[in-house]
Motif scaffolding. Sequence first.
Motif, PDB file in Angstrom:
ATOM      1  N   VAL A   1       0.828  -1.210   0.000  1.00  0.00           N
ATOM      2  CA  VAL A   1       0.000   0.000   0.000  1.00  0.00           C
ATOM      3  C   VAL A   1       0.861   1.258   0.000  1.00  0.00           C
ATOM      4  N   ASP A   2       2.094   1.136   0.495  1.00  0.00           N
ATOM      5  CA  ASP A   2       2.984   2.300   0.532  1.00  0.00           C
ATOM      6  C   ASP A   2       3.704   2.510  -0.796  1.00  0.00           C
ATOM      7  N   GLY A   3       3.430   1.663  -1.783  1.00  0.00           N
ATOM      8  CA  GLY A   3       4.089   1.797  -3.069  1.00  0.00           C
ATOM      9  C   GLY A   3       5.420   1.064  -3.090  1.00  0.00           C
ATOM     10  N   PRO A   4       6.142   1.138  -4.211  1.00  0.00           N
ATOM     11  CA  PRO A   4       7.417   0.436  -4.316  1.00  0.00           C
ATOM     12  C   PRO A   4       8.450   1.033  -3.370  1.00  0.00           C
ATOM     13  N   PRO A   5       9.365   0.211  -2.880  1.00  0.00           N
ATOM     14  CA  PRO A   5      10.389   0.733  -1.971  1.00  0.00           C
ATOM     15  C   PRO A   5      11.348   1.662  -2.701  1.00  0.00           C
ATOM     16  N   PRO A   6      11.949   2.610  -2.010  1.00  0.00           N
ATOM     17  CA  PRO A   6      12.943   3.478  -2.653  1.00  0.00           C
ATOM     18  C   PRO A   6      14.122   2.652  -3.147  1.00  0.00           C
ATOM     19  N   ALA A   7      14.716   3.073  -4.251  1.00  0.00           N
ATOM     20  CA  ALA A   7      15.788   2.278  -4.852  1.00  0.00           C
ATOM     21  C   ALA A   7      16.930   3.171  -5.319  1.00  0.00           C
ATOM     22  N   ARG A   8      18.083   2.545  -5.455  1.00  0.00           N
ATOM     23  CA  ARG A   8      19.263   3.246  -5.961  1.00  0.00           C
ATOM     24  C   ARG A   8      20.178   2.255  -6.667  1.00  0.00           C
ATOM     25  N   ILE A   9      20.898   2.767  -7.653  1.00  0.00           N
ATOM     26  CA  ILE A   9      21.911   1.971  -8.356  1.00  0.00           C
ATOM     27  C   ILE A   9      23.278   2.503  -7.987  1.00  0.00           C
ATOM     28  N   VAL A  10      24.173   1.604  -7.597  1.00  0.00           N
ATOM     29  CA  VAL A  10      25.571   1.968  -7.332  1.00  0.00           C
ATOM     30  C   VAL A  10      26.395   1.382  -8.466  1.00  0.00           C
ATOM     31  N   LEU A  11      26.890   2.246  -9.347  1.00  0.00           N
ATOM     32  CA  LEU A  11      27.619   1.833 -10.542  1.00  0.00           C
ATOM     33  C   LEU A  11      29.104   2.080 -10.356  1.00  0.00           C
TER      34      LEU A  11
ATOM     35  N   LYS B   1      16.308   8.269 -14.280  1.00  0.00           N
ATOM     36  CA  LYS B   1      15.741   9.524 -13.772  1.00  0.00           C
ATOM     37  C   LYS B   1      14.217   9.474 -13.816  1.00  0.00           C
ATOM     38  N   GLN B   2      13.662   8.974 -14.915  1.00  0.00           N
ATOM     39  CA  GLN B   2      12.212   8.878 -15.049  1.00  0.00           C
ATOM     40  C   GLN B   2      11.623   7.909 -14.021  1.00  0.00           C
ATOM     41  N   ALA B   3      12.389   6.871 -13.699  1.00  0.00           N
ATOM     42  CA  ALA B   3      11.927   5.886 -12.718  1.00  0.00           C
ATOM     43  C   ALA B   3      12.211   6.329 -11.290  1.00  0.00           C
ATOM     44  N   GLN B   4      12.828   7.498 -11.132  1.00  0.00           N
ATOM     45  CA  GLN B   4      13.189   8.039  -9.816  1.00  0.00           C
ATOM     46  C   GLN B   4      14.135   7.095  -9.072  1.00  0.00           C
ATOM     47  N   ILE B   5      15.098   6.585  -9.829  1.00  0.00           N
ATOM     48  CA  ILE B   5      16.126   5.710  -9.252  1.00  0.00           C
ATOM     49  C   ILE B   5      17.491   6.355  -9.521  1.00  0.00           C
ATOM     50  N   PRO B   6      18.024   7.122  -8.604  1.00  0.00           N
ATOM     51  CA  PRO B   6      19.313   7.789  -8.833  1.00  0.00           C
ATOM     52  C   PRO B   6      20.465   6.795  -8.938  1.00  0.00           C
ATOM     53  N   ILE B   7      21.482   7.190  -9.671  1.00  0.00           N
ATOM     54  CA  ILE B   7      22.675   6.360  -9.836  1.00  0.00           C
ATOM     55  C   ILE B   7      23.841   7.029  -9.134  1.00  0.00           C
ATOM     56  N   SER B   8      24.455   6.310  -8.214  1.00  0.00           N
ATOM     57  CA  SER B   8      25.704   6.761  -7.596  1.00  0.00           C
ATOM     58  C   SER B   8      26.839   6.123  -8.382  1.00  0.00           C
TER      59      SER B   8
ATOM     60  N   LYS C   1      24.762  12.673 -13.130  1.00  0.00           N
ATOM     61  CA  LYS C   1      24.001  13.910 -13.288  1.00  0.00           C
ATOM     62  C   LYS C   1      22.663  13.663 -13.961  1.00  0.00           C
ATOM     63  N   LEU C   2      22.651  12.905 -15.051  1.00  0.00           N
ATOM     64  CA  LEU C   2      21.418  12.649 -15.798  1.00  0.00           C
ATOM     65  C   LEU C   2      20.397  11.877 -14.967  1.00  0.00           C
ATOM     66  N   SER C   3      20.885  11.053 -14.045  1.00  0.00           N
ATOM     67  CA  SER C   3      19.975  10.221 -13.238  1.00  0.00           C
ATOM     68  C   SER C   3      19.527  10.915 -11.952  1.00  0.00           C
ATOM     69  N   GLY C   4      20.165  12.039 -11.638  1.00  0.00           N
ATOM     70  CA  GLY C   4      19.854  12.712 -10.377  1.00  0.00           C
ATOM     71  C   GLY C   4      20.622  12.155  -9.202  1.00  0.00           C
ATOM     72  N   GLY C   5      21.726  11.464  -9.486  1.00  0.00           N
ATOM     73  CA  GLY C   5      22.537  10.861  -8.431  1.00  0.00           C
ATOM     74  C   GLY C   5      23.818  11.624  -8.161  1.00  0.00           C
ATOM     75  N   GLU C   6      24.789  10.943  -7.560  1.00  0.00           N
ATOM     76  CA  GLU C   6      26.050  11.579  -7.190  1.00  0.00           C
ATOM     77  C   GLU C   6      27.217  10.854  -7.859  1.00  0.00           C
ATOM     78  N   PHE C   7      28.285  11.621  -8.126  1.00  0.00           N
ATOM     79  CA  PHE C   7      29.505  11.081  -8.731  1.00  0.00           C
ATOM     80  C   PHE C   7      30.606  11.023  -7.687  1.00  0.00           C
ATOM     81  N   TYR C   8      31.368   9.926  -7.695  1.00  0.00           N
ATOM     82  CA  TYR C   8      32.491   9.761  -6.771  1.00  0.00           C
ATOM     83  C   TYR C   8      33.733   9.374  -7.554  1.00  0.00           C
ATOM     84  N   LYS C   9      34.870   9.917  -7.140  1.00  0.00           N
ATOM     85  CA  LYS C   9      36.144   9.605  -7.766  1.00  0.00           C
ATOM     86  C   LYS C   9      37.004   8.851  -6.769  1.00  0.00           C
ATOM     87  N   ALA C  10      37.567   7.711  -7.203  1.00  0.00           N
ATOM     88  CA  ALA C  10      38.445   6.921  -6.337  1.00  0.00           C
ATOM     89  C   ALA C  10      39.638   6.452  -7.163  1.00  0.00           C
TER      90      ALA C  10
END
Length: 326
Positions: A189-199, A225-232, A264-273
Amino acid sequence: MSITGFAAPWWFLMLLAVIAVAVGYVVSQRVRRKRTLRFANLELLEKVAPRSQGWVRHVPAVLIVLSLLVLTVALAGPTAEQKVPRNRATVMLVVDVSLSMEATDVSPNRLKAAQDAATDFAEKLTPGVNLGLISFAGTATVLVAPTTDRRGVVNGIKNLKLAQSTATGEGIFAALQSIESFSAVVGGVDGPPPARIVLMSDGKQTVPEDLYAPRGAYTASQAAKQAQIPISSISFGTSHGTVEIEGKTVGVEVDDQSLKEVAKLSGGEFYKAATAEEIKRVYADLGEQIGYELKNTDASRPWAIVGTLLLMIAAGGALFLGQRLP
């Protein structure tokens, strides 16, 4: 005893009663003093009356007023910002296993360092989070569907194998499909759980070469982005990495720009390692972000405890000093 808001601020109307108690005490003390001076022989009173306790006799009354103030705050339902473990969230770990991951610019090599950091991430991630694993090179493979059982994910990370080409878009699309399938099953009833992709990748997409192609990384990022799933996205490696392919030394410079654009396109964050320690720190930061969230939770208990203790101390002090309650 921190405060960020109140659940029932109307309880502060009780402060009017607390003020009335304080004023009443002061007035009663003045009336008592006037009555004593009016009817007592001052010379005789000084000889027979016990020595006054001075300001000390007012301490119990002051403590009672303070306790009432603190208890009023407790009744108003103070809230405080606290880290709360996430439940129901879905995370897909998408790892690049192209041949460039064999480069030794990161000790002992990029893949081994990435495996160690990803394993630590999986083991320490909040138990309530559903974690899945995808590897990609020329194609993408779902190794573990989202689950709270970390053993499968850890084993999948340890068994990652290198392959040719880099199809970043395929890895992202596979992650989106896994999340969609999983959400269709567990969504209530609360809808799909929040999700994220770590690439995590170290190189530029090669299949297809156009990042905006229908199966390209940028197109996949827009779908996320359309699915509201940000990519880190994590760019892992250095500008001087090399690998041996068919007897030839090939430069495998890390491609920060495309991975930054993916985030950026997905609404997520970029990390450099660029080192093994940096990749561990990135995964540790992501574990905190993904595994916990800040929520305003009830913080009235400490206020109630302090108020009750003050009231008990005031009552004990009054009985000790004057053999009666103030």
